[in-house]
Design a protein around this motif. Structure first.
Motif, short mmCIF file in Angstrom:
data_model
loop_
_atom_site.label_atom_id
_atom_site.label_comp_id
_atom_site.label_asym_id
_atom_site.label_seq_id
_atom_site.Cartn_x
_atom_site.Cartn_y
_atom_site.Cartn_z
N ARG A 60 37.94 37.72 21.93
CA ARG A 60 38.90 37.03 21.06
C ARG A 60 38.39 35.66 20.60
O ARG A 60 39.05 34.99 19.82
N MET A 61 37.23 35.25 21.12
CA MET A 61 36.66 33.94 20.81
C MET A 61 37.66 32.82 21.14
O MET A 61 37.94 31.92 20.35
N VAL A 62 38.20 32.91 22.34
CA VAL A 62 39.10 31.89 22.87
C VAL A 62 38.31 31.04 23.86
O VAL A 62 37.64 31.59 24.74
N PHE A 63 38.41 29.71 23.74
CA PHE A 63 37.58 28.82 24.54
C PHE A 63 38.45 27.82 25.32
O PHE A 63 39.54 27.46 24.89
N PHE A 64 37.89 27.37 26.46
CA PHE A 64 38.51 26.27 27.22
C PHE A 64 37.43 25.54 27.98
O PHE A 64 36.50 26.14 28.50
N CYS A 65 37.56 24.21 28.05
CA CYS A 65 36.71 23.39 28.92
C CYS A 65 37.57 22.31 29.54
O CYS A 65 38.50 21.78 28.90
N SER A 66 37.28 21.96 30.77
CA SER A 66 38.08 20.96 31.49
C SER A 66 37.67 19.53 31.16
O SER A 66 38.26 18.59 31.68
N CYS A 67 36.68 19.35 30.28
CA CYS A 67 36.21 18.00 30.00
C CYS A 67 37.21 17.25 29.10
O CYS A 67 37.95 17.87 28.33
N PRO A 68 37.25 15.92 29.18
CA PRO A 68 38.17 15.14 28.34
C PRO A 68 37.91 15.32 26.85
O PRO A 68 38.85 15.27 26.05
N TYR A 69 36.65 15.54 26.45
CA TYR A 69 36.34 15.70 25.03
C TYR A 69 37.07 16.91 24.46
O TYR A 69 37.63 16.85 23.36
N TYR A 73 39.19 16.48 21.21
CA TYR A 73 38.50 16.83 19.96
C TYR A 73 38.23 18.32 19.77
O TYR A 73 37.89 18.75 18.66
N GLY A 74 38.34 19.12 20.82
CA GLY A 74 38.07 20.54 20.67
C GLY A 74 36.69 20.92 21.20
O GLY A 74 36.20 20.33 22.15
N ASN A 75 36.07 21.89 20.56
CA ASN A 75 34.84 22.51 21.08
C ASN A 75 33.76 21.48 21.43
O ASN A 75 33.38 20.65 20.61
N CYS A 76 33.26 21.58 22.64
CA CYS A 76 32.38 20.55 23.22
C CYS A 76 31.00 21.13 23.55
O CYS A 76 30.75 22.33 23.43
N LYS A 77 30.11 20.26 24.00
CA LYS A 77 28.73 20.68 24.33
C LYS A 77 28.69 21.63 25.53
O LYS A 77 27.79 22.47 25.62
N HIS A 78 29.67 21.53 26.43
CA HIS A 78 29.68 22.40 27.60
C HIS A 78 29.99 23.85 27.17
O HIS A 78 29.37 24.80 27.66
N LEU A 79 30.93 23.99 26.22
CA LEU A 79 31.22 25.32 25.66
C LEU A 79 30.00 25.86 24.92
O LEU A 79 29.64 27.03 25.07
N ALA A 80 29.38 25.00 24.12
CA ALA A 80 28.20 25.43 23.37
C ALA A 80 27.11 25.91 24.32
O ALA A 80 26.44 26.92 24.06
#
Length: 250
Positions: A60-69, A73-80
Motif C-alpha cells: 500500500r506504500m504506507v510509511f512510518f518513522c519514529s523520528c521527529p522529522y 515534515y513527512g518522508n525522512c532519510k530513515h524511510l529512504a
C-alpha cells in the motif's frame, strides 16, 4: 520471506532530493538493522544520531518513522534507507517463522534468550514481567534534566516510551498513556510552550481516542479526569488544536 520487490522509481518521487541522498548514504553505510515482516509491514531500526523505528507497507506504500522529522515534515532519510534496502534485497525475516522457531525451544533456552534480550533492551523487562513501577517512575521523572537534553533525543525517548506502553494490555496501557500526556503537558506549559513536544502529545491523544469510544461512561470518565482538568485550566496555544482527537470526552 520476500517482501514485494520495490523499484526505485516507485518511491524516489515521494522524497526531497536531499533526503534521498542522505537515505542512500545510510543504506550504503549499512545503518538498516535486519528488517522483519509482520502483518504486511516491514519493520526495522535505522541508526543515525539516534536509532529510529521505521515501518513500510510495500503493497500500500504506507510509511512510518519514529523520528521527529517524520512527524513534522513527512518522508525522512530513515524511510529512504529502508526503501533502498528493500529495492536492493526484498528478502526479509518473517515474524511468524521466528515464532515457530521459538515454539520449538525449551524453557531453559527461552529464559537464556530473554536474558540476552533484556540486557540489550532493558526496558522490555517491564513488558515481560508486567511490572510498570519503574516505568511509571521513569515517566514521572521526564522533567528532570529536560533543559539540558538534546531535543531530538528527548523526543525519541518519549516516542520509545509511548511505543513500549502500547504493548501492555488495556486498560493499563491507556492509564500510562494518560500519565505520559500529563507529564509532557507540565513540561510544555512550565517551559513556555515547547513546540517539539506538540506532535508527540497529539499522537498520544490520537492513540487514546478510538479506545475511549469502546469504554463505558464511568470507565472513560475516570481515565479522562486528569486530562479534562488540564483542558479546563489550559490557557496555552495547545487548546486550539491538540485536544481535537478526544474532544467528545472532555
Amino acid at each position: 520471506m520476500k517482501a514485494r520487490h520495490l523499484k526505485r522509481e516507485e518511491f524516489e518521487g515521494l522524497f526531497q532530493e536531499k533526503i534521498l541522498e542522505r537515505g542512500w548514504r545510510y543504506f550504503e553505510d549499512d545503518r538498516v538493522d535486519d528488517p522483519i515482516i509482520a502483518e504486511g509491514f516491514v519493520r526495522a531500526k535505522v541508526h543515525g544520531t539516534a536509532s529510529y523505528n521505521v515501518e513500510v507497507d510495500p503493497e500500500r506504500m504506507v510509511f512510518f518513522c519514529s523520528c521527529p522529522y517524520f512527524d513534522t515534515y513527512g518522508n525522512c532519510k530513515h524511510l529512504a534507507a529502508l526503501l533502498y534496502h528493500l529495492a536492493d534485497d526484498p528478502e526479509v525475516d518473517s515474524l511468524d517463522e521466528t515464532i515457530r522457531i521459538l515454539e520449538r525451544k525449551s524453557k531453559r533456552e527461552l529464559i537464556t534468550l530473554l536474558q540476552r534480550i533484556m540486557r540489550a533492551e532493558p526496558k522490555l523487562r517491564h513488558l515481560l514481567t508486567g511490572d510498570v513501577g519503574d516505568l511509571d517512575g521513569e515517566l514521572r521523572g521526564l522533567k528532570e534534566g529536560f533543559l539540558d537534553a538534546d531535543p531530538d533525543l528527548f523526543v525519541e525517548k518519549v516516542a520509545s516510551m509511548r511505543r513500549l506502553i502500547m504493548l501492555f494490555e488495556k486498560p493499563q496501557s491507556l492509564a500510562l498513556l494518560k500519565d505520559l500526556f500529563v507529564e509532557l503537558y507540565r513540561i510544555y506549559y512550565d517551559y513556555g510552550g515547547v513546540e517539539f513536544l506538540e506532535d508527540e502529545m497529539s499522537l498520544i491523544l490520537e492513540t487514546m481516542a478510538p479506545e475511549l469510544e469502546k469504554m463505558d461512561e464511568a470507565e472513560c470518565d475516570r481515565l479522562m479526569r486528569d486530562i479534562r482538568a488540564i483542558y479546563e485550566e489550559d490557557d496555552s496555544v495547545l487548546k486550539s488544536f491538540i485536544y481535537e482527537p478526544v474532544a467528545d470526552f472532555l
